[in-house]
Scaffold this active site. Structure first.
Site, mmCIF file in Angstrom:
data_model
loop_
_atom_site.group_PDB
_atom_site.id
_atom_site.type_symbol
_atom_site.label_atom_id
_atom_site.label_comp_id
_atom_site.label_asym_id
_atom_site.label_seq_id
_atom_site.Cartn_x
_atom_site.Cartn_y
_atom_site.Cartn_z
ATOM 1 N N ILE A 26 0.834 -1.206 0.000
ATOM 2 C CA ILE A 26 0.000 0.000 0.000
ATOM 3 C C ILE A 26 0.870 1.258 0.000
ATOM 4 C CG2 ILE A 26 -1.656 1.323 1.402
ATOM 5 C CD1 ILE A 26 -2.846 -1.379 2.322
ATOM 6 N N ASN A 96 2.273 4.644 7.350
ATOM 7 C CA ASN A 96 1.765 3.430 6.696
ATOM 8 C C ASN A 96 2.453 2.158 7.195
ATOM 9 O OD1 ASN A 96 0.759 1.798 4.160
ATOM 10 N ND2 ASN A 96 2.998 1.652 4.141
ATOM 11 N N SER A 149 -6.983 0.449 10.270
ATOM 12 C CA SER A 149 -7.553 -0.742 9.619
ATOM 13 C C SER A 149 -8.973 -0.911 10.124
ATOM 14 C CB SER A 149 -6.735 -1.977 9.997
ATOM 15 O OG SER A 149 -7.394 -3.154 9.566
ATOM 16 N N TYR A 164 -2.561 -7.087 16.527
ATOM 17 C CA TYR A 164 -2.827 -6.208 15.382
ATOM 18 C C TYR A 164 -4.126 -5.434 15.599
ATOM 19 C CZ TYR A 164 -3.458 -4.760 10.485
ATOM 20 O OH TYR A 164 -3.640 -4.024 9.326
ATOM 21 N N LYS A 168 -4.461 -1.329 16.003
ATOM 22 C CA LYS A 168 -5.175 -0.462 15.060
ATOM 23 C C LYS A 168 -6.308 0.304 15.751
ATOM 24 C CE LYS A 168 -2.692 -1.351 11.380
ATOM 25 N NZ LYS A 168 -1.870 -0.312 10.719
ATOM 26 N N ILE A 197 -6.985 -5.511 1.562
ATOM 27 C CA ILE A 197 -6.417 -4.927 0.351
ATOM 28 C C ILE A 197 -5.340 -5.898 -0.145
ATOM 29 C CG2 ILE A 197 -5.140 -2.943 -0.590
ATOM 30 C CD1 ILE A 197 -7.929 -2.132 0.461
ATOM 31 N N THR A 199 -2.165 -7.094 -1.066
ATOM 32 C CA THR A 199 -0.740 -6.719 -0.983
ATOM 33 C C THR A 199 -0.001 -7.936 -0.418
ATOM 34 O OG1 THR A 199 -0.744 -6.023 1.340
ATOM 35 C CG2 THR A 199 -1.381 -4.358 -0.271
HETATM 36 N N1 LIG Z 1 -3.169 -5.232 3.235
HETATM 37 C C1 LIG Z 1 -4.293 -5.115 3.934
HETATM 38 O O1 LIG Z 1 -5.257 -5.876 3.757
HETATM 39 C C2 LIG Z 1 -4.410 -4.017 4.956
HETATM 40 C C3 LIG Z 1 -5.680 -3.759 5.490
HETATM 41 C C4 LIG Z 1 -5.829 -2.752 6.449
HETATM 42 C C5 LIG Z 1 -4.722 -2.015 6.842
HETATM 43 N N2 LIG Z 1 -3.496 -2.292 6.318
HETATM 44 C C6 LIG Z 1 -2.373 -1.490 6.787
HETATM 45 O O2 LIG Z 1 -1.754 -0.839 5.694
HETATM 46 C C7 LIG Z 1 -0.366 -0.647 5.966
HETATM 47 C C8 LIG Z 1 0.439 -1.220 4.815
HETATM 48 O O3 LIG Z 1 0.145 -2.611 4.708
HETATM 49 P P1 LIG Z 1 0.581 -3.516 3.463
HETATM 50 O O4 LIG Z 1 -0.516 -4.462 3.230
HETATM 51 O O5 LIG Z 1 1.101 -2.676 2.355
HETATM 52 O O6 LIG Z 1 1.781 -4.322 4.172
HETATM 53 P P2 LIG Z 1 3.226 -4.711 3.667
HETATM 54 O O7 LIG Z 1 3.727 -5.743 4.614
HETATM 55 O O8 LIG Z 1 3.204 -5.039 2.208
HETATM 56 O O9 LIG Z 1 4.013 -3.344 3.850
HETATM 57 C C9 LIG Z 1 4.348 -2.817 5.107
HETATM 58 C C10 LIG Z 1 5.686 -2.143 4.990
HETATM 59 O O10 LIG Z 1 6.027 -1.545 6.255
HETATM 60 C C11 LIG Z 1 7.421 -1.767 6.470
HETATM 61 N N3 LIG Z 1 7.755 -1.662 7.890
HETATM 62 C C12 LIG Z 1 7.395 -2.512 8.884
HETATM 63 N N4 LIG Z 1 7.922 -2.103 10.056
HETATM 64 C C13 LIG Z 1 8.600 -0.956 9.805
HETATM 65 C C14 LIG Z 1 9.354 -0.053 10.618
HETATM 66 N N5 LIG Z 1 9.526 -0.256 11.932
HETATM 67 N N6 LIG Z 1 9.920 1.037 10.031
HETATM 68 C C15 LIG Z 1 9.773 1.242 8.691
HETATM 69 N N7 LIG Z 1 9.093 0.422 7.865
HETATM 70 C C16 LIG Z 1 8.513 -0.668 8.424
HETATM 71 C C17 LIG Z 1 7.640 -3.174 5.915
HETATM 72 O O11 LIG Z 1 9.025 -3.430 5.694
HETATM 73 C C18 LIG Z 1 6.811 -3.120 4.631
HETATM 74 O O12 LIG Z 1 7.558 -2.601 3.561
HETATM 75 C C19 LIG Z 1 -0.104 -1.331 7.307
HETATM 76 O O13 LIG Z 1 -0.137 -0.376 8.342
HETATM 77 C C20 LIG Z 1 -1.264 -2.292 7.427
HETATM 78 O O14 LIG Z 1 -1.547 -2.630 8.761
HETATM 79 C C21 LIG Z 1 -3.323 -3.274 5.393
#
Ligand SMILES: NC(=O)c1ccc[n+]([C@@H]2O[C@H](COP(=O)([O-])OP(=O)(O)OC[C@H]3O[C@@H](n4cnc5c(N)ncnc54)[C@H](O)[C@@H]3O)[C@@H](O)[C@H]2O)c1
Length: 260
Positions: A26, A96, A149, A164, A168, A197, A199
């Site tokens: 994302i 994010n 989330s 988690y 959130k 989403i 990813t």
């Molecule tokens: N994918 C989903 O379904 C979904 C749904 C709701 C919310 N989210 C939220 O969206 C955000 C992005 O999720 P995503 O699906 O792209 O996940 P993802 O795992 O693809 O990406 C998350 C990124 O955050 C980085 N990261 C983790 N800890 C870190 C730190 N301490 N410092 C810097 N970078 C760090 C990771 O290396 C990764 O690149 C997250 O906060 C997640 O909780 C995702």
């Protein structure tokens, strides 16, 4: 008719945006789309975000790849200093970066629980704190957006993920609390609460077993997961003047998931 109405309202031209964890998923799409809307981009990541930088530069945008772990204050402070050195300002922060483990109360260690809270909640707090400090010093009317989330309002099933969900829920309430604290400085703080989403976090077989993906499928009211680009319109709106009176809000983008 005024031809530039939409551009005037939503353009991020002249603004600098920091997106954390934007090496993939994302965050990568948020960084790309904020650049498309006119912002210069800075990325905090733990292992580099070269692919995201390339994506933005190929389209003529500017992006700065900074190694900074959001949970480590010194790295966040140094990263924000670097943004000021290169771009001279900071207007927008998208918190994010996040992690999720599917472990029940007896499988998960206390250290793992703390790690999730530390990254998802405390990391966003540290980045918001250090960003707000420089925004206030510069008189910038900034916008901070926390990626929460729908898990902050509901308990996802069937996978156990208490840390988690709790992190959130806390992000949503921290968002409102910081919005109240920062309102006198003209800084707005809002959150986005996505549903599922597609990813790496939600479809990568290293993270999600095929049986779990199959169990989720009938739960989607729109019969599919969302795409990262289906979040970015709302994020650009929250970054722009168009949302000037939106503050302390949580914007749910879940394809109807929590309505059922
Ligand atoms: N994918 C989903 O379904 C979904 C749904 C709701 C919310 N989210 C939220 O969206 C955000 C992005 O999720 P995503 O699906 O792209 O996940 P993802 O795992 O693809 O990406 C998350 C990124 O955050 C980085 N990261 C983790 N800890 C870190 C730190 N301490 N410092 C810097 N970078 C760090 C990771 O290396 C990764 O690149 C997250 O906060 C997640 O909780 C995702």
């Amino acid at each position: 008719m005024k031809k530039d109405f939409l551009l005037d309202m939503f353009s991020l031209e002249g603004k600098v945006a920091l997106v954390t964890g934007a090496g993939r998923g994302i965050g990568q799409v948020i960084a790309r789309d904020l650049a498309r809307a006119g912002a210069d981009i800075a990325i905090f990541s733990r292992s580099g975000a070269a692919a995201t930088v390339q994506l933005i530069e190929e389209e003529g945008g500017r992006a700065l790849d900074i190694l900074a772990d959001c949970t480590i204050e010194e790295q966040v402070k140094a990263g924000i200093e670097k943004i000021l050195e290169v771009y001279g300002r900071l207007d927008i922060v998208v918190n994010n970066a996040g992690v999720c483990y599917h472990k029940d109360i007896f499988e998960a260690t206390v250290a793992e629980f703390r790690e999730v809270i530390d990254i998802n909640l405390t990391g966003s707090y540290i980045v918001a704190k250090e960003a707000a400090r420089v925004m206030i010093a510069a008189g910038t009317k900034g916008s901070i957006i926390n990626i929460a989330s729908m898990s902050g309002s509901i308990v996802n099933v069937p996978q156990p993920q208490a840390a988690y969900n709790a992190s959130k829920a806390a992000v949503i309430h921290m968002t409102k609390s910081l919005a109240v604290e920062l309102v006198e400085h003209g800084i707005r703080v809002n959150s986005i609460s996505p549903g599922y989403i597609a990813t790496p976090m939600s479809i990568d077989p290293d993270f999600v077993e095929p049986e779990l993906l199959a169990a989720w499928q009938p739960l989607f009211p729109m019969h599919r997961m969302g795409k990262p680009e289906e979040l970015t319109g709302a994020i650009i709106w929250l970054c722009s003047e168009a949302s000037a009176y939106t503050n302390g809000a949580d914007i749910l983008i879940d394809g109807l998931y929590t309505a059922l």
